[in-house]
Design a protein around this motif. Structure first.
Motif, PDB file in Angstrom:
ATOM      1  N   LEU A 112     -24.860 -52.377  44.386  1.00 45.86           N
ATOM      2  CA  LEU A 112     -25.596 -51.864  43.227  1.00 45.86           C
ATOM      3  C   LEU A 112     -24.720 -51.840  41.970  1.00 45.86           C
ATOM      4  O   LEU A 112     -25.222 -52.011  40.853  1.00 45.86           O
ATOM      5  CB  LEU A 112     -26.161 -50.468  43.543  1.00 45.86           C
ATOM      6  N   THR A 113     -23.420 -51.672  42.167  1.00 48.39           N
ATOM      7  CA  THR A 113     -22.491 -51.741  41.021  1.00 48.39           C
ATOM      8  C   THR A 113     -22.533 -53.154  40.433  1.00 48.39           C
ATOM      9  O   THR A 113     -22.596 -53.331  39.214  1.00 48.39           O
ATOM     10  CB  THR A 113     -21.043 -51.384  41.472  1.00 48.39           C
ATOM     11  N   GLU A 114     -22.526 -54.137  41.323  1.00 45.53           N
ATOM     12  CA  GLU A 114     -22.587 -55.536  40.865  1.00 45.53           C
ATOM     13  C   GLU A 114     -23.888 -55.814  40.128  1.00 45.53           C
ATOM     14  O   GLU A 114     -23.908 -56.444  39.085  1.00 45.53           O
ATOM     15  CB  GLU A 114     -22.512 -56.477  42.071  1.00 45.53           C
ATOM     16  N   LEU A 115     -24.991 -55.302  40.690  1.00 47.34           N
ATOM     17  CA  LEU A 115     -26.310 -55.542  40.077  1.00 47.34           C
ATOM     18  C   LEU A 115     -26.388 -54.896  38.686  1.00 47.34           C
ATOM     19  O   LEU A 115     -26.872 -55.511  37.736  1.00 47.34           O
ATOM     20  CB  LEU A 115     -27.410 -54.985  41.005  1.00 47.34           C
ATOM     21  N   ALA A 116     -25.897 -53.659  38.563  1.00 46.48           N
ATOM     22  CA  ALA A 116     -25.944 -52.960  37.265  1.00 46.48           C
ATOM     23  C   ALA A 116     -25.112 -53.726  36.241  1.00 46.48           C
ATOM     24  O   ALA A 116     -25.498 -53.863  35.069  1.00 46.48           O
ATOM     25  CB  ALA A 116     -25.429 -51.534  37.430  1.00 46.48           C
ATOM     26  N   HIS A 117     -23.980 -54.269  36.696  1.00 47.51           N
ATOM     27  CA  HIS A 117     -23.101 -55.037  35.810  1.00 47.51           C
ATOM     28  C   HIS A 117     -23.815 -56.317  35.358  1.00 47.51           C
ATOM     29  O   HIS A 117     -23.855 -56.645  34.175  1.00 47.51           O
ATOM     30  CB  HIS A 117     -21.810 -55.349  36.574  1.00 47.51           C
ATOM     31  N   GLU A 118     -24.421 -56.984  36.347  1.00 46.25           N
ATOM     32  CA  GLU A 118     -25.124 -58.247  36.067  1.00 46.25           C
ATOM     33  C   GLU A 118     -26.293 -58.011  35.096  1.00 46.25           C
ATOM     34  O   GLU A 118     -26.529 -58.798  34.182  1.00 46.25           O
ATOM     35  CB  GLU A 118     -25.641 -58.771  37.407  1.00 46.25           C
ATOM     36  N   LYS A 119     -27.008 -56.908  35.281  1.00 47.82           N
ATOM     37  CA  LYS A 119     -28.193 -56.630  34.453  1.00 47.82           C
ATOM     38  C   LYS A 119     -27.831 -55.897  33.159  1.00 47.82           C
ATOM     39  O   LYS A 119     -28.709 -55.547  32.368  1.00 47.82           O
ATOM     40  CB  LYS A 119     -29.215 -55.782  35.227  1.00 47.82           C
ATOM     41  N   LYS A 120     -26.536 -55.580  32.983  1.00 48.17           N
ATOM     42  CA  LYS A 120     -26.055 -54.870  31.787  1.00 48.17           C
ATOM     43  C   LYS A 120     -26.873 -53.603  31.535  1.00 48.17           C
ATOM     44  O   LYS A 120     -27.295 -53.319  30.402  1.00 48.17           O
ATOM     45  CB  LYS A 120     -26.098 -55.787  30.557  1.00 48.17           C
ATOM     46  N   THR A 121     -27.127 -52.857  32.612  1.00 49.82           N
ATOM     47  CA  THR A 121     -27.977 -51.656  32.529  1.00 49.82           C
ATOM     48  C   THR A 121     -27.203 -50.447  33.047  1.00 49.82           C
ATOM     49  O   THR A 121     -26.491 -50.546  34.039  1.00 49.82           O
ATOM     50  CB  THR A 121     -29.258 -51.877  33.381  1.00 49.82           C
ATOM     51  N   GLY A 122     -27.375 -49.321  32.379  1.00 55.54           N
ATOM     52  CA  GLY A 122     -26.668 -48.100  32.765  1.00 55.54           C
ATOM     53  C   GLY A 122     -27.309 -47.421  33.973  1.00 55.54           C
ATOM     54  O   GLY A 122     -28.538 -47.352  34.074  1.00 55.54           O
ATOM     55  N   ALA A 123     -26.466 -46.924  34.865  1.00 52.42           N
ATOM     56  CA  ALA A 123     -26.970 -46.156  36.015  1.00 52.42           C
ATOM     57  C   ALA A 123     -25.908 -45.143  36.420  1.00 52.42           C
ATOM     58  O   ALA A 123     -24.707 -45.419  36.321  1.00 52.42           O
ATOM     59  CB  ALA A 123     -27.290 -47.079  37.184  1.00 52.42           C
ATOM     60  N   ILE A 124     -26.366 -43.967  36.836  1.00 59.84           N
ATOM     61  CA  ILE A 124     -25.440 -42.939  37.332  1.00 59.84           C
ATOM     62  C   ILE A 124     -25.917 -42.510  38.710  1.00 59.84           C
ATOM     63  O   ILE A 124     -27.082 -42.130  38.879  1.00 59.84           O
ATOM     64  CB  ILE A 124     -25.401 -41.721  36.373  1.00 59.84           C
TER      65      ILE A 124
END
Ligand SMILES: NC(=O)C1=CN([C@@H]2O[C@H](COP(=O)(O)OP(=O)(O)OC[C@H]3O[C@@H](n4cnc5c(N)ncnc54)[C@H](O)[C@@H]3O)[C@@H](O)[C@H]2O)C=CC1
Ligand SMILES: O=C(O)C1=N[C@H](C(=O)O)C[C@H](O)C1
Length: 267
Positions: A112-124
């Motif tokens: 999920l870290t990779e996906l958030a990075h790829e999508k340039k979207t913030g998540a906590i």
């Protein structure tokens, strides 16, 4: 502060109910929809125990909700299998997400870290929103450098699905950052009853207690020659988590990529 439009997943749950009150009491937060496992087409205010001011639609299909509603942040307070799906779905739609739901493995976090990075979207992903619990984890990390023999005892209500708790896992992970992997106890010790020594993460033992009457509690025990240090935190109710949920929903608006742990956004 700009208004933040929120979708809440899990509005009928113990945490969801507290979160609705917090959203209702926060002037710059606006609930725009809820995702529930049932009650599709209803209004949040018509769900039992929900604030009467909440004129927001309920969706039982998360994908449909995310596509249909204009929102800034999804807050997920559901269950381990569902939280993962919701985060993946939200990231794929570029929707910022705050996950309080626990039960994420290190493989889930990596993916999920990779996906958030790829999508340039913030998540906590915040395994624990309570300030006192964050301090307990930080203090434990400090103590582990000097007292490396450690056992964690986490105690929760008996409706909890995941074990060990997200907080215990996060505590152990923070400790492994400062402590070498080591075998604890006697090198020849043997469990006569399976599980007697608890779960194990890089040598740290984790024991999970589930009982009615408990809310959320953790003790981190550090043993040294002739001494014992105990660092303990207790959440007596779920209001204790709400300032952290609020902080996470505000902070996720300003970040890109996935942050694991509230300690990383606290000033
Ligand atoms: N990060 C933190 O500080 C805290 C995290 N938690 C975690 O939050 C999660 C929720 O905890 P509780 O509120 O105590 O549980 P709960 O069981 O009271 O509530 C979960 C809710 O999720 C709903 N749900 C199930 N499937 C769903 C779906 N497909 N879509 C939408 N909603 C769905 C259920 O109907 C239920 O109302 C758990 O994973 C728990 O470990 C709990 C307390 C604090
Ligand atoms: O399920 C709970 O209740 C809690 N879950 C989180 C966890 O798994 O650590 C946070 C808190 O302990 C309450």
């Amino acid at each position: 502060m700009n208004n933040i439009k929120i979708i809440l997943a899990g509005p009928r749950g113990k945490m969801g109910q507290e979160a609705l009150k917090m959203i209702d009491q926060t002037p710059h937060f606006e609930l725009v929809a809820a995702i529930d496992s049932k009650n599709d087409g209803m209004q949040v205010k018509d769900l039992a125990g929900c604030p009467s001011s909440m004129n927001a639609p309920v969706y039982d299909d998360a994908e449909n909700c995310i596509q249909s509603v204009e929102a800034d942040v999804l807050i997920d307070l559901t269950r381990p299998d569902i939280g993962k799906k919701h985060l993946e779905m939200a990231l794929n739609h570029g929707l910022r997400t705050v996950i309080g739901t626990t039960g994420f493995s290190s493989e889930d976090l990596e993916r999920l870290t990779e996906l958030a990075h790829e999508k340039k979207t913030g998540a906590i992903i915040a395994p624990n929103f309570a300030i006192g619990a964050i301090l307990m984890m930080k203090f434990s990390q400090m103590a582990a450098k000097y007292l490396p023999d450690i056992e964690i005892i986490e105690k929760h209500h008996d409706q909890k699905l995941d074990a060990p708790s997200g907080t215990a896992l996060k505590t152990a992970q923070l400790i492994t950052e400062v402590r070498q992997e080591k075998t604890q106890g006697h090198p020849d010790e043997k469990e006569d009853l399976q599980g007697a020594r608890g779960a194990e993460l890089e040598g740290i033992r984790i024991h999970s207690v589930r009982l009615p009457g408990l809310v959320a509690h953790q003790e981190v025990l550090f043993g040294g020659e002739g001494q014992l240090l105990t660092i303990r935190h207790d959440s007596m109710n779920r209001t204790s988590f709400m300032p952290g949920v609020k902080l996470a929903a505000e902070s996720v608006m300003k970040i890109e990529g996935l942050v694991y742990g509230l300690e990383n956004i606290m000033e």
